[in-house]
Design an enzyme around this catalytic site. Structure first.
Site, PDB file in Angstrom:
ATOM      1  N   ASP A   1       1.059  -1.105   0.316  1.00  0.00           N
ATOM      2  CA  ASP A   1      -0.381  -0.017  -0.021  1.00  0.00           C
ATOM      3  C   ASP A   1       0.827   1.028   0.237  1.00  0.00           C
ATOM      4  O   ASP A   1       2.198   0.964  -0.102  1.00  0.00           O
ATOM      5  CB  ASP A   1      -1.347  -0.279   1.444  1.00  0.00           C
ATOM      6  CG  ASP A   1      -2.251   0.506   0.507  1.00  0.00           C
ATOM      7  OD1 ASP A   1      -2.493   1.971   0.439  1.00  0.00           O
ATOM      8  OD2 ASP A   1      -3.741   0.097   0.456  1.00  0.00           O
TER       9      ASP A   1
ATOM     10  N   HIS B   1      -2.781   2.943  -4.529  1.00  0.00           N
ATOM     11  CA  HIS B   1      -2.088   2.396  -3.368  1.00  0.00           C
ATOM     12  C   HIS B   1      -0.954   1.774  -3.882  1.00  0.00           C
ATOM     13  O   HIS B   1      -0.378   1.261  -3.032  1.00  0.00           O
ATOM     14  CB  HIS B   1      -2.975   1.419  -2.672  1.00  0.00           C
ATOM     15  CG  HIS B   1      -4.419   2.063  -1.769  1.00  0.00           C
ATOM     16  ND1 HIS B   1      -4.728   2.348  -0.943  1.00  0.00           N
ATOM     17  CD2 HIS B   1      -5.432   1.962  -2.506  1.00  0.00           C
ATOM     18  CE1 HIS B   1      -5.679   3.118  -0.754  1.00  0.00           C
ATOM     19  NE2 HIS B   1      -6.323   2.800  -2.028  1.00  0.00           N
TER      20      HIS B   1
ATOM     21  N   GLU C   1      -9.640   2.811  -5.859  1.00  0.00           N
ATOM     22  CA  GLU C   1      -9.562   4.675  -4.721  1.00  0.00           C
ATOM     23  C   GLU C   1      -8.278   4.539  -5.865  1.00  0.00           C
ATOM     24  O   GLU C   1      -7.374   4.932  -5.689  1.00  0.00           O
ATOM     25  CB  GLU C   1      -9.362   4.172  -3.369  1.00  0.00           C
ATOM     26  CG  GLU C   1     -10.326   3.340  -2.902  1.00  0.00           C
ATOM     27  CD  GLU C   1     -10.377   3.997  -1.640  1.00  0.00           C
ATOM     28  OE1 GLU C   1     -11.535   4.055  -0.143  1.00  0.00           O
ATOM     29  OE2 GLU C   1      -8.724   3.466  -0.775  1.00  0.00           O
TER      30      GLU C   1
END
Length: 777
Positions: free
Chosen positions: A206, A281, A346
């Site tokens: 991440d 990420h 995302e």
């Protein structure tokens, strides 16, 4: 341990039994069968089986021996019994295995009779699960790490036919936001196997850390595995590190560590699924190799919260895909899992819109927008993954722009992604935030450690069903199962990780294993209590949140009487309470129904066991003031998303909690709160208090200014009597605060309150203003 004795079940170890197995008369009842997850079919027979020094385990394969280890180790540690493993079946007092190829690969049949135990299975997983069931049939003291004296290790004669409802029964550990050592991962594997869970999803990558050694790209761990240590600051209040700052917090798994984890998991029937995030990420990867981003600018690994996520992999460079394929090649050599998770969630594609490489790619491939470019990205990686005989799985954002043909979807934003993917013929794993996000609070927020947000109590986890009503029978066939996700932004320690996982994963294990029509919350809870006793012996830092008292209060607008209901998550709890200065023991009143009050009152309550208060004490003061149930005129309307109790919310005595979804808050965004309270008579007042909240993660800020005005001529003219001004300050905490404006005593018929919201947050958004009560005294 906080405990309610619904049923006194196990009579073992009470000194009631005598030495010989044949002479011991033990009467078991169905209540004594406390296995979790609940088996598909159970028949309790008369009689019992005792484990003793002469008990043998008969094995004919290494797999059977491996499956036996969990029971062998437990009996040696707790009972000081070292069972002999043999190949020939003795006349009596033995455990034996039988192969049945008609059973599913995780199914088993277990027969316990006078003198023998037979396990019937079609391979290792079924044999292992039968052994875990035997372990749970034994007294809870079997989980002790030291020898327990005076206990008889007896189980009932029983017939069990069992198999899982779903093939994917998982837990995700986020080891990127906070790194957990290999030893904790191994412990977690044991604990999952105990509950017949079979999947550990490791979130290895991440923004805040790259956690797996890739030999071809050493900077991924030399640079990407470490960040500037800001652990003393709240997650969302950590400033962006300066280039060149020394990074010391972090860690990673070497390839030897991964091999050990995977091998250990295989011995426990656990498949370890690796997740290598893409295209977003991945700031930790971009910090290591900026050339694989669009801007190619050096960045630091973030120390905390990051939003929006714009430093993502460039989709226009072939070198990006070569890099990712090389990474996945090393990953696939380490993980035999047929599923390779690529994230896909995302991604803020701002840089893609201006990047010449990405724009060129879109033109060449005939892509209309950046959503289709992300689809191209995932489809290209899916072709690579499938060419290696593996299956790509990703979060439900991989649906956007079109889904790769062989991909599997992990549906987290509710169930929509799962519905859409299964309708298109794709397999899905259901993991909606509503029921599966274990980083959410599990008890009243005011009494819980800091968590990400949201509310997921134990009883709601137990309601989870991966197959949703809207699915057709054909769609349901594509549901592989479900899993819990533990994101670790607010979980810096293994103790906290255990607290968030247990006992919610116990409830989840049953929803994923047991037949739906065979599950019942009231019947589950006494079995859960037995499991918690086992966790005490195992030293697991499980949460006791399900026992914590919750209060629900309503106010009668006509009589102004407040009715307070008390409960916890268990059926028929023994709750007692006192009012004001009462002592919560000798003065305690048995709670039988809502407590009614009509003046300022403090209510204290507790769960009781054996006549004594146990656990956390509930205490709350309900403050009657001069504006209670008076008419309120809103000059600026609150948001439709946060209406509270409507027009009576600000004067109904009921206060909000740190859970801003609790129905007690009204909120404004982009404008100020402005309202007038009609006191309906000329009252003498001297202060006004405004109850507010701050939680900057979701954009909730304290007011920057509060003004109070009074009128004594029925609201025709107002005079300002006080003001508070305070600049916004960065904070990562969730905080409730009452702002009080005191002034000289005066008569008033109306009170006007204006609270200014933060018009522009540090992230260039509009700040939410949340208010739960305006107290006039």
């Amino acid at each position: 341990m906080i405990k309610i004795n619904y049923l006194k079940t196990m009579v073992l170890g009470m000194g009631l039994l005598v030495a010989s197995c044949q002479s011991k008369q033990v009467q078991f009842t169905e209540a004594d069968i406390q296995i979790i997850p609940k088996p598909a079919q159970v028949t309790l027979n008369s009689g019992s089986f005792e484990f003793n020094g002469d008990t043998k385990i008969v094995v004919s394969s290494d797999e059977q021996l491996q499956a036996s280890e969990v029971l062998l180790q437990a009996l040696q540690s707790a009972a000081n019994l070292k069972l002999e493993v043999v190949k020939e079946k003795p006349a009596t007092n033995y455990i034996t295995f039988k192969t049945n190829e008609t059973l599913g690969k995780e199914a088993y049949n277990l027969t316990v009779a006078n003198g023998f135990i037979e396990i019937e299975a079609n391979g290792f997983s079924g044999e292992l699960y039968a052994m875990e069931t035997l372990r749970q049939l034994l007294p809870s003291k079997i989980e002790s790490n030291s020898v327990v004296e005076g206990t008889d290790w007896i189980i009932p004669n029983i017939s069990i036919t069992d198999e899982p409802r779903f093939e994917w029964r998982g837990l995700m550990l986020d080891v990127s936001r906070h790194f957990f050592q290999k030893e904790y991962v191994l412990k977690t594997i044991d604990r999952l196997a105990y509950l017949k869970m079979n999947t550990l999803h490791l979130h290895l990558v991440d923004d805040q850390g790259w956690r797996i050694e890739i030999k071809q790209y050493p900077k991924l761990t030399e640079v990407g595995a470490y960040r500037v240590d800001q652990e003393n600051k709240a997650w969302n209040a950590r400033p962006t590190p300066e280039l060149g700052e020394k990074a010391t917090y972090g860690g990673f798994y070497t390839q030897d560590d991964i091999k050990e984890i995977v091998a250990y998991a295989q011995k426990r029937g656990i498949n370890v699924v690796p997740e290598i995030e893409m295209p977003a990420h991945v700031t930790s990867a971009i910090a290591s190799y900026p050339e694989f981003s669009c801007l190619e600018k050096p960045v630091m690994v973030p120390s905390g919260g990051l939003w929006p996520i714009t430093d993502i992999f460039c989709a226009g460079k072939d070198s990006t895909f070569e890099f990712l394929q090389n990474v996945l090649m090393e990953v696939m050599e380490l993980f035999p899992s047929k599923y390779i998770h690529v994230g896909g969630d995302e991604a803020t594609k701002t840089n893609w819109k201006t990047c010449p490489h990405c724009q060129s790619r879109m033109k060449t491939e005939g892509l209309e927008n950046v959503e289709e470019l992300q689809s191209y990205f995932i489809k290209r990686m899916e072709r690579f993954v499938s060419s290696k005989g593996r299956i790509l799985i990703g979060w439900d954002e991989i649906l956007e722009g079109g889904l790769a043909p062989g991909a599997t979807v992990m549906s987290w934003r509710g169930v929509k992604g799962g519905l859409e993917a299964s309708a298109e013929g794709h397999d899905v794993v259901m993991t909606p935030g509503s029921h599966c996000y274990f980083d959410h609070y599990q008890g009243p927020m005011d009494s819980e450690p800091l968590a990400w947000g949201g509310y997921l109590p134990l009883s709601k986890v137990y309601q989870f069903d991966p197959v949703v009503e809207e699915m057709t029978e054909e769609q349901a066939k594509h549901v592989l199962g479900g899993q819990a996700n533990l994101w670790s932004e607010y979980i810096p320690t293994t103790d906290q990780s255990e607290y968030m996982i247990f006992p919610r994963v116990v409830a989840l294990s049953e929803t994923l294993w047991s037949p739906k029509d065979n599950r019942n919350w009231d019947e589950f809870t006494p079995r859960l209590e037995n499991m918690l006793e086992r966790y005490e012996y195992q030293g697991i830092n499980y949460a006791k949140s399900a026992y914590t008292l919750r209060a629900n209060a309503t106010v009668n607008d006509t009589t102004k009487v407040v009715a307070i209901s008390l409960n916890n998550e268990f059926p028929n709890p023994d709750i007692r309470y006192v009012l004001n200065d009462g002592v919560l023991d000798k003065d305690a009143i048995q709670y039988t129904g809502p407590i009614e009050i009509n003046k300022t009152t403090t209510v204290k309550a507790s769960l009781f066991e054996n006549g004594k208060p146990v656990g956390k004490v509930f205490e709350k003061t309900f403050n009657y003031h001069k504006a209670v149930s008076k008419p309120v005129e809103y000059l600026t309307k609150y948001s439709d998303s946060y209406k509270g109790a409507g027009t009576t919310n600000m004067v109904n005595v009921l206060r909000g909690t740190k859970n801003f979804h609790d129905g007690q808050w009204q909120a404004w965004i982009g404008n100020d709160m402005e309202l007038i309270i009609n006191l309906e008579a000329s009252e003498e007042i001297s202060e006004v208090t405004v109850g507010t909240m701050e939680s900057q993660g979701p954009g909730i800020y304290f007011p920057t200014k509060i003004e109070v005005f009074t009128s004594n001529d029925e609201g025709k003219t107002f005079n300002r009597v006080g003001v508070i001004e305070r600049p916004a300050e960065v904070s990562g905490n969730v905080e409730l605060k009452d702002f009080t404006i005191a002034f000289e005593k005066q008569k008033a018929t109306h009170v006007k309150v204006v609270a200014e919201s933060l018009k522009k947050t540090p992230k260039n958004g509009s700040g939410w203003l949340f208010v739960d009560e305006i107290i006039v005294n």
